[in-house]
Motif scaffolding. Structure first.
Motif, short mmCIF file in Angstrom:
data_model
loop_
_atom_site.label_atom_id
_atom_site.label_comp_id
_atom_site.label_asym_id
_atom_site.label_seq_id
_atom_site.Cartn_x
_atom_site.Cartn_y
_atom_site.Cartn_z
N ARG A 185 30.98 20.61 19.71
CA ARG A 185 32.13 21.54 19.74
C ARG A 185 31.83 22.75 20.62
N LYS A 186 30.64 23.28 20.48
CA LYS A 186 30.24 24.42 21.31
C LYS A 186 30.20 24.02 22.78
N SER A 187 29.67 22.86 23.06
CA SER A 187 29.58 22.37 24.44
C SER A 187 30.96 22.15 25.03
N ILE A 188 31.87 21.59 24.25
CA ILE A 188 33.24 21.37 24.73
C ILE A 188 33.91 22.70 25.03
N ALA A 189 33.75 23.67 24.15
CA ALA A 189 34.35 25.00 24.38
C ALA A 189 33.79 25.64 25.65
N THR A 190 32.49 25.49 25.86
CA THR A 190 31.85 26.04 27.06
C THR A 190 32.38 25.36 28.32
N LYS A 218 41.79 25.24 25.93
CA LYS A 218 41.30 25.03 24.56
C LYS A 218 40.56 23.69 24.49
N PRO A 219 39.69 23.54 23.48
CA PRO A 219 38.95 22.28 23.34
C PRO A 219 39.83 21.03 23.29
N MET A 220 40.98 21.09 22.64
CA MET A 220 41.87 19.92 22.59
C MET A 220 42.36 19.58 24.00
N GLY A 221 42.61 20.59 24.81
CA GLY A 221 43.01 20.37 26.19
C GLY A 221 41.88 19.72 26.98
N PHE A 222 40.65 20.13 26.70
CA PHE A 222 39.50 19.52 27.35
C PHE A 222 39.40 18.04 26.96
N GLN A 263 48.14 8.76 21.01
CA GLN A 263 47.41 7.85 20.13
C GLN A 263 45.90 8.02 20.27
N ILE A 264 45.42 8.16 21.49
CA ILE A 264 43.98 8.32 21.71
C ILE A 264 43.47 9.61 21.09
N LEU A 265 44.25 10.68 21.25
CA LEU A 265 43.86 11.98 20.69
C LEU A 265 44.10 12.06 19.19
N ASP A 266 44.82 11.07 18.66
CA ASP A 266 45.15 11.04 17.23
C ASP A 266 45.86 12.34 16.82
N ALA A 267 46.88 12.68 17.60
CA ALA A 267 47.64 13.91 17.34
C ALA A 267 49.13 13.56 17.32
N ASP A 268 49.90 14.37 16.64
CA ASP A 268 51.33 14.06 16.58
C ASP A 268 52.05 14.48 17.86
N LYS A 269 53.27 14.01 17.98
CA LYS A 269 54.05 14.18 19.20
C LYS A 269 54.23 15.66 19.57
N ALA A 270 54.54 16.49 18.60
CA ALA A 270 54.78 17.91 18.86
C ALA A 270 53.52 18.60 19.38
N VAL A 271 52.38 18.28 18.79
CA VAL A 271 51.11 18.89 19.21
C VAL A 271 50.79 18.50 20.65
N VAL A 272 50.93 17.21 20.96
CA VAL A 272 50.63 16.74 22.31
C VAL A 272 51.62 17.31 23.31
N SER A 273 52.86 17.42 22.92
CA SER A 273 53.88 17.98 23.81
C SER A 273 53.54 19.43 24.18
N ARG A 274 53.16 20.23 23.17
CA ARG A 274 52.77 21.63 23.42
C ARG A 274 51.51 21.69 24.27
N LEU A 275 50.56 20.82 23.96
CA LEU A 275 49.30 20.77 24.71
C LEU A 275 49.57 20.46 26.18
N LEU A 276 50.38 19.47 26.45
CA LEU A 276 50.66 19.07 27.83
C LEU A 276 51.44 20.16 28.56
N LYS A 277 52.31 20.85 27.84
CA LYS A 277 53.04 21.96 28.45
C LYS A 277 52.06 23.05 28.88
N GLN A 278 51.07 23.34 28.03
CA GLN A 278 50.05 24.34 28.36
C GLN A 278 49.22 23.88 29.57
N LEU A 279 48.77 22.61 29.54
CA LEU A 279 47.96 22.10 30.64
C LEU A 279 48.74 22.10 31.96
#
Length: 172
Positions: free
Chosen positions: A50-55, A65-69, A88-104
């Motif tokens: 987790r620390k390595s991903i954040a770095t 954010k780490p989820m974006g990484f 599906q790969i990230l095992d996250a719901d549609k709303a979370v992935v949608s917000r994440l992709l908007k940020q990315l």
């Protein structure tokens, strides 16, 4: 034959059963201790990961954010994918992935385009610059891993990789 033998001791069959039972108990205790140790080591590894991903995320972009990484890692390994597949790969719901992709997308790290075969589906891909930054962050991490593992025997590194591969396969 069961019970005491003519010599007054335990019959050979019973001795064998008792030895097998004791051996099984000892083996079960040994495995339980080993599994506990593995669990502790995995916990330590996860904290460090987790620390390595954040770095590494911060190397790519200070607001990443780490989820974006993690999403970038998937896209780097697989190339462009459907948004649903990424979800599906990230095992996250549609709303979370949608917000994440908007940020990315806002950070200039991904592009989204409609799938020509199905206009309702979106295909997500890293931008060339994001791929470059991701690889740079990975190179740095890979070098640190190389520095640590190069102190081991090559056979140990191969064995470690094989055991980790088996463990990861068993998780699927």
């Amino acid at each position: 034959m069961t019970g005491p033998s003519a010599s007054g001791g335990v019959a050979p069959d019973e001795t064998k059963k008792t030895a097998n039972t004791v051996g099984a108990e000892v083996n079960e205790e040994s495995i339980a201790e080993a599994v506990k140790s593995v669990q502790q080591q995995i916990g330590t590894l996860l904290v460090r990961a987790r620390k390595s991903i954040a770095t590494r995320a911060a190397i790519i972009h200070p607001e990443l954010k780490p989820m974006g990484f993690s999403a970038m890692m998937v896209l780097s390994q697989r190339g462009p994918v459907h948004q649903l597949t990424l979800m599906q790969i990230l095992d996250a719901d549609k709303a979370v992935v949608s917000r994440l992709l908007k940020q990315l997308e806002g950070l200039g790290l991904i592009t989204r385009r409609a799938d020509p075969a199905d206009g309702r589906a979106m295909i997500v891909a890293l931008t060339p610059e994001a791929y470059e930054r991701f690889e740079m962050a990975q190179d740095s991490s890979r070098q640190k891993l190389f520095d640590r593992l190069s102190q081991w025997e090559v056979s140990e590194v191969r064995q470690f990789a094989a055991v980790m591969a088996r463990f990861n396969e068993d998780l699927d």
